[in-house]
Structure formats: C-alpha cells, structure tokens
Design an enzyme around this catalytic site. Structure first.
Site, PDB file in Angstrom:
ATOM      1  N   CYS A 188     -31.202 -21.213 -11.222  1.00  0.00           N
ATOM      2  CA  CYS A 188     -31.288 -20.025 -12.060  1.00  0.00           C
ATOM      3  C   CYS A 188     -30.193 -20.008 -13.130  1.00  0.00           C
ATOM      4  O   CYS A 188     -30.093 -20.919 -13.931  1.00  0.00           O
ATOM      5  CB  CYS A 188     -31.246 -18.788 -11.157  1.00  0.00           C
ATOM      6  N   HIS A 189     -29.329 -18.993 -13.121  1.00  0.00           N
ATOM      7  CA  HIS A 189     -28.262 -18.887 -14.119  1.00  0.00           C
ATOM      8  C   HIS A 189     -27.091 -19.831 -13.844  1.00  0.00           C
ATOM      9  O   HIS A 189     -26.144 -19.871 -14.624  1.00  0.00           O
ATOM     10  CB  HIS A 189     -27.742 -17.449 -14.187  1.00  0.00           C
ATOM     11  N   GLY A 190     -27.151 -20.614 -12.778  1.00  0.00           N
ATOM     12  CA  GLY A 190     -26.112 -21.611 -12.522  1.00  0.00           C
ATOM     13  C   GLY A 190     -25.974 -22.591 -13.669  1.00  0.00           C
ATOM     14  O   GLY A 190     -24.906 -23.170 -13.892  1.00  0.00           O
ATOM     15  N   GLN A 203     -25.667 -21.917 -16.673  1.00  0.00           N
ATOM     16  CA  GLN A 203     -24.648 -21.434 -17.611  1.00  0.00           C
ATOM     17  C   GLN A 203     -23.300 -22.081 -17.319  1.00  0.00           C
ATOM     18  O   GLN A 203     -22.551 -22.416 -18.236  1.00  0.00           O
ATOM     19  CB  GLN A 203     -24.520 -19.913 -17.528  1.00  0.00           C
TER      20      GLN A 203
END
Length: 199
Positions: free
Chosen positions: A119-121, A123
C-alpha cells in the site's frame, strides 16, 4: 528451516491489518519479528487506522487497534536483520522524514535482503531512493511517487502481489495471502502441508 530475523518499521496510524496480520503470521511460521517506531520504545503503542474500500473515490478511514511495539527504535541495527517489512497506512508519509529510517531501508536494498512493502509503504521506498528500475505495486495514489523515484508502477488487482528481485509489493491488505506467500518464498520459508488423521 531456521527462522529469520525480520524488522518491521511502523508509526502512528499505520494500517491496522497491514501491521497486525504480517506481524502475527510471520511469527506463526517461526520467524522473529521486531516492530519499531521512531521515538518509541518496546512496550509502547502506536495507534492504527483501518482503511477500507467502500466505493468512494479513495479509501475510508476508521480507528483501529492499538499495536504494541516489541523493540526499541534507538537500539535496533538494520545489519542484525534478514528482511524488512513496511506496512502502509498514514505512517509511511511521515516516518520517511526520519533520516535513520531512510538509512535502514537503504541498508536492506543495498544488501539485497528481502523487502516487503504494501500500500502506502511505497512512499518510504521512494523517499529512500531504492526503486530505480524496479517493478513495484502500491496503492494507486502512490503511483506518482514510484514513477518519480525511477520505479515502474505496475497496476495489478488489489488482491495480487508482484516480485522484482528482493522486493515484493502489493496494492493493499486484500493482497495479504499472495503478498505474504511471495515474501515467504524470498525468505526461503518452507511450509509443509500435513494430512490430518481422519480428515
């Protein structure tokens, strides 16, 4: 199979499932998992958020569980671990501002140790500049981060995962079965299916 030592980097409002499920599942199959958060110690908690997909333009967000850290950030050395897990949620967007977190991620990438991000990992992977030339999935809103960091964003179904070398990534928690299965392969974990008597 001897268990591996796995580092998990989290922060407040990490996605609930994306921290709880891998933390428990990886221990269940015999690995040691140390969950750390900048500026926090073992025994302290981070708050989590539940991200759900309910037909809106983006995910909804609800309060999750409190997750207890089991290692102290300032005492951990990335060199002592075999692999890295980066859950998503809101945490990656601000823990990437911590220079030590960036150095940790870069260590795993340089050493070609397995890295699982969901997911947002992505970033955090982008901020650490470790995506150059890598095929990577993430929550679709993070695709510009992947591309700007020199990675190739791969748009796959929300329950799928993609592997490129030492990196396994997925769009969000519905991919846990595939994401964790691929990560276990990178770790060299062998799971035998035993037939139960009378079944």
């Amino acid at each position: 199979m001897s268990g591996k030592r796995i580092l998990m980097v989290v922060g407040d409002f990490v996605e609930d499932y994306e921290v709880m499920v891998p933390f428990q599942a990886l221990q269940m199959v015999g690995h040691t998992v140390h969950a750390i958060c900048p500026d926090k110690k073992a025994g302290e908690k981070v708050r989590t958020a539940v991200h759900d997909f309910e037909g809106d333009q983006t995910y909804s967000e609800k309060p999750g569980h409190h997750f207890t850290l089991n290692a102290t950030f300032d005492e951990v050395r990335a060199e002592d671990y075999d692999a890295l897990v980066i859950p998503g949620g809101r945490a990656p967007e601000y823990i990437r501002l911590n220079a030590t977190v960036i150095e940790m991620v870069q260590h795993f990438a340089r050493a070609n140790k397995p890295i699982a991000a969901i997911c947002h990992g992505a970033q955090l992977l982008a901020a650490a500049d470790v995506l150059q030339g890598k095929r990577c999935s993430a929550y679709p809103a993070c695709s510009p981060d992947v591309v700007r960091a020199g990675g190739q964003y791969v748009n796959i179904p929300v329950d799928e995962a993609i592997v490129d070398g030492n990196l396994v990534t997925a769009p969000a928690w519905p991919a846990h079965p595939r994401w964790l299965a691929e990560f276990l392969k990178l770790l060299g974990t062998k799971i035998e299916h035993l037939a139960m008597a009378g079944v």
